[in-house]
Design an enzyme around this catalytic site. Structure first.
Site, PDB file in Angstrom:
ATOM      1  N   ARG A 113      59.469  56.466   4.746  1.00  9.41           N
ATOM      2  CA  ARG A 113      58.224  55.693   4.720  1.00  9.41           C
ATOM      3  C   ARG A 113      58.486  54.261   4.280  1.00  9.41           C
ATOM      4  NH1 ARG A 113      52.989  58.751   2.526  1.00  9.41           N
ATOM      5  NH2 ARG A 113      52.382  56.562   2.481  1.00  9.41           N
ATOM      6  N   ARG A 143      48.840  47.696  -1.328  1.00 10.90           N
ATOM      7  CA  ARG A 143      48.063  48.935  -1.171  1.00 10.90           C
ATOM      8  C   ARG A 143      47.118  49.115  -2.356  1.00 10.90           C
ATOM      9  NH1 ARG A 143      53.028  52.739  -0.007  1.00 10.90           N
ATOM     10  NH2 ARG A 143      51.587  54.490  -0.236  1.00 10.90           N
ATOM     11  N   ARG A 154      38.186  56.174   2.753  1.00 11.82           N
ATOM     12  CA  ARG A 154      38.770  55.117   1.927  1.00 11.82           C
ATOM     13  C   ARG A 154      37.869  53.890   1.866  1.00 11.82           C
ATOM     14  NH1 ARG A 154      44.508  57.086   2.640  1.00 11.82           N
ATOM     15  NH2 ARG A 154      45.766  56.024   1.100  1.00 11.82           N
ATOM     16  N   ARG A 210      59.887  57.783  -4.018  1.00  8.37           N
ATOM     17  CA  ARG A 210      59.756  58.451  -2.724  1.00  8.37           C
ATOM     18  C   ARG A 210      60.358  57.586  -1.620  1.00  8.37           C
ATOM     19  NH1 ARG A 210      53.931  60.323  -0.633  1.00  8.37           N
ATOM     20  NH2 ARG A 210      53.616  58.078  -0.516  1.00  8.37           N
ATOM     21  N   LYS A 231      47.684  63.004  -4.013  1.00  9.92           N
ATOM     22  CA  LYS A 231      46.671  63.605  -3.121  1.00  9.92           C
ATOM     23  C   LYS A 231      47.324  64.583  -2.141  1.00  9.92           C
ATOM     24  CE  LYS A 231      45.160  59.587  -1.513  1.00  9.92           C
ATOM     25  NZ  LYS A 231      45.961  58.568  -2.230  1.00  9.92           N
TER      26      LYS A 231
HETATM   27  P1  B4P Z   1      51.568  61.926  -2.679  1.00 12.78           P
HETATM   28  O1  B4P Z   1      50.898  63.190  -3.030  1.00 12.78           O
HETATM   29  O2  B4P Z   1      52.315  61.929  -1.399  1.00 12.78           O
HETATM   30  O3  B4P Z   1      50.633  60.641  -2.649  1.00 12.78           O
HETATM   31  P2  B4P Z   1      49.359  60.269  -1.844  1.00 12.78           P
HETATM   32  O4  B4P Z   1      48.337  59.979  -2.905  1.00 12.78           O
HETATM   33  O5  B4P Z   1      49.016  61.340  -0.857  1.00 12.78           O
HETATM   34  O6  B4P Z   1      49.878  58.983  -1.011  1.00 12.78           O
HETATM   35  P3  B4P Z   1      49.338  57.694  -0.245  1.00 12.78           P
HETATM   36  O7  B4P Z   1      47.945  57.347  -0.672  1.00 12.78           O
HETATM   37  O8  B4P Z   1      50.381  56.689  -0.450  1.00 12.78           O
HETATM   38  O9  B4P Z   1      49.450  57.975   1.301  1.00 12.78           O
HETATM   39  P4  B4P Z   1      48.588  58.124   2.619  1.00 12.78           P
HETATM   40  O10 B4P Z   1      49.501  58.856   3.496  1.00 12.78           O
HETATM   41  O11 B4P Z   1      47.236  58.703   2.369  1.00 12.78           O
HETATM   42  O12 B4P Z   1      52.504  61.594  -3.922  1.00 12.78           O
HETATM   43  C1  B4P Z   1      53.276  60.423  -4.020  1.00 12.78           C
HETATM   44  C2  B4P Z   1      54.595  60.706  -4.726  1.00 12.78           C
HETATM   45  O13 B4P Z   1      54.361  61.119  -6.074  1.00 12.78           O
HETATM   46  C3  B4P Z   1      55.400  61.817  -4.072  1.00 12.78           C
HETATM   47  O14 B4P Z   1      56.741  61.454  -4.033  1.00 12.78           O
HETATM   48  C4  B4P Z   1      55.183  63.019  -4.984  1.00 12.78           C
HETATM   49  O15 B4P Z   1      56.281  63.917  -4.984  1.00 12.78           O
HETATM   50  C5  B4P Z   1      55.012  62.367  -6.341  1.00 12.78           C
HETATM   51  N1  B4P Z   1      54.138  63.132  -7.230  1.00 12.78           N
HETATM   52  C6  B4P Z   1      53.012  63.811  -6.876  1.00 12.78           C
HETATM   53  N2  B4P Z   1      52.453  64.401  -7.968  1.00 12.78           N
HETATM   54  C7  B4P Z   1      53.252  64.078  -9.034  1.00 12.78           C
HETATM   55  C8  B4P Z   1      53.223  64.382 -10.434  1.00 12.78           C
HETATM   56  N3  B4P Z   1      52.247  65.137 -10.975  1.00 12.78           N
HETATM   57  N4  B4P Z   1      54.189  63.858 -11.218  1.00 12.78           N
HETATM   58  C9  B4P Z   1      55.181  63.091 -10.703  1.00 12.78           C
HETATM   59  N5  B4P Z   1      55.283  62.782  -9.380  1.00 12.78           N
HETATM   60  C10 B4P Z   1      54.326  63.261  -8.561  1.00 12.78           C
HETATM   61  O16 B4P Z   1      48.328  56.626   3.201  1.00 12.78           O
HETATM   62  C11 B4P Z   1      49.338  55.784   3.758  1.00 12.78           C
HETATM   63  C12 B4P Z   1      48.710  54.581   4.510  1.00 12.78           C
HETATM   64  O17 B4P Z   1      47.978  55.036   5.717  1.00 12.78           O
HETATM   65  C13 B4P Z   1      47.673  53.731   3.763  1.00 12.78           C
HETATM   66  O18 B4P Z   1      48.278  52.753   2.941  1.00 12.78           O
HETATM   67  C14 B4P Z   1      46.848  53.118   4.937  1.00 12.78           C
HETATM   68  O19 B4P Z   1      47.505  52.004   5.516  1.00 12.78           O
HETATM   69  C15 B4P Z   1      46.810  54.223   5.977  1.00 12.78           C
HETATM   70  N6  B4P Z   1      45.582  55.055   5.862  1.00 12.78           N
HETATM   71  C16 B4P Z   1      45.563  56.378   5.522  1.00 12.78           C
HETATM   72  N7  B4P Z   1      44.294  56.844   5.491  1.00 12.78           N
HETATM   73  C17 B4P Z   1      43.478  55.792   5.801  1.00 12.78           C
HETATM   74  C18 B4P Z   1      42.060  55.626   5.903  1.00 12.78           C
HETATM   75  N8  B4P Z   1      41.222  56.644   5.658  1.00 12.78           N
HETATM   76  N9  B4P Z   1      41.578  54.406   6.253  1.00 12.78           N
HETATM   77  C19 B4P Z   1      42.396  53.382   6.508  1.00 12.78           C
HETATM   78  N10 B4P Z   1      43.752  53.455   6.422  1.00 12.78           N
HETATM   79  C20 B4P Z   1      44.303  54.655   6.059  1.00 12.78           C
END
Ligand code: B4P
Length: 194
Positions: free
Chosen positions: A134, A146, A89, A128, A14
């Site tokens: 993190r 998660r 979420r 990561r 994302k």
């Molecule tokens: P990202 O792109 O960073 O993943 P994400 O989906 O954004 O991450 P996440 O859901 O964990 O985090 P968030 O900060 O929202 O990619 C992950 C990895 O994969 C990276 O290393 C990237 O390089 C790699 N990658 C990407 N695309 C790829 C591909 N095509 N092929 C291979 N590798 C690839 O949330 C963190 C925490 O914050 C939650 O657990 C929760 O506690 C809290 N939180 C956030 N929003 C909330 C909400 N709305 N309500 C309640 N709690 C919330």
């Protein structure tokens, strides 16, 4: 105005795809994960509250996140649209977002779901975890928690937005650029940009 949600399980990409979408469509990025981590780094009360939930792999309470998003939107009156990344979420957050946008005579144009299997996600997050600070990416139990949170509280949004004809699923495995092209194709079906 183009408002879109980038949806999917932890590690689906994302954040990665949001960066490309905001640059391409000149939108404002709103990542609740980034906002919460920034609050934690700044040592605010909100950040300290959120820290415990994040490090256990739990969702932060709805009222905290909703208030934070509302303040962020209000601080960007010049925005041409938003990419909501990691928000909503829960169904409560989704209802709150709809009401907030209605207040600005706006709505969600499309919900783009990145679909990736759990084993691939665990691999990505642990990888990561090695290179980032993190803590929630460094422990497999936290990562699995998660996913449990995602399955029980976030996944129901897929049906919520499908019933509104807003949800489009895209395969989130492959080259980042290839996935981005699929997202652009889906956006072009609902939104004409100059
Ligand atoms: P990202 O792109 O960073 O993943 P994400 O989906 O954004 O991450 P996440 O859901 O964990 O985090 P968030 O900060 O929202 O990619 C992950 C990895 O994969 C990276 O290393 C990237 O390089 C790699 N990658 C990407 N695309 C790829 C591909 N095509 N092929 C291979 N590798 C690839 O949330 C963190 C925490 O914050 C939650 O657990 C929760 O506690 C809290 N939180 C956030 N929003 C909330 C909400 N709305 N309500 C309640 N709690 C919330």
């Amino acid at each position: 105005m183009l408002n879109l949600i980038i949806f999917g399980p932890p590690g689906a990409g994302k954040g990665t795809q949001s960066e490309k979408l905001i640059a391409h469509f000149d939108l404002v990025h709103i990542s609740t994960g980034d906002l919460l981590r920034a609050e934690r780094t700044a040592g605010t009360e909100l950040g300290q509250q959120a820290n415990g939930f994040i490090s256990r792999g739990e969702l932060v309470p709805d009222e905290v996140v909703i208030g934070m998003v509302r303040n962020f939107i209000l601080s960007k009156p010049e925005a041409k649209g938003f990419v909501f990344d990691g928000f909503p979420r829960t169904v409560t957050q989704a209802d709150a977002l709809e009401n907030m946008l209605l207040g600005f005579k706006q709505k969600i144009g499309i919900v783009l779901g990145l679909e990736v299997k759990e084993d691939e996600l665990v691999k990505r997050l642990l990888l990561r975890g090695i290179t980032s600070d993190r803590a929630d990416d460094q422990n497999e139990d936290t990562i699995r928690n998660r996913f449990r949170e995602y399955q029980s509280k976030t996944l129901p949004l897929q049906e919520y937005y499908s019933l509104k004809n807003s949800y489009v699923g895209v395969l989130g495995i492959g080259e980042v650029e290839e996935i981005f092209n699929s997202l652009k194709t889906e956006i072009s079906k609902v939104w004409q940009f100059q």
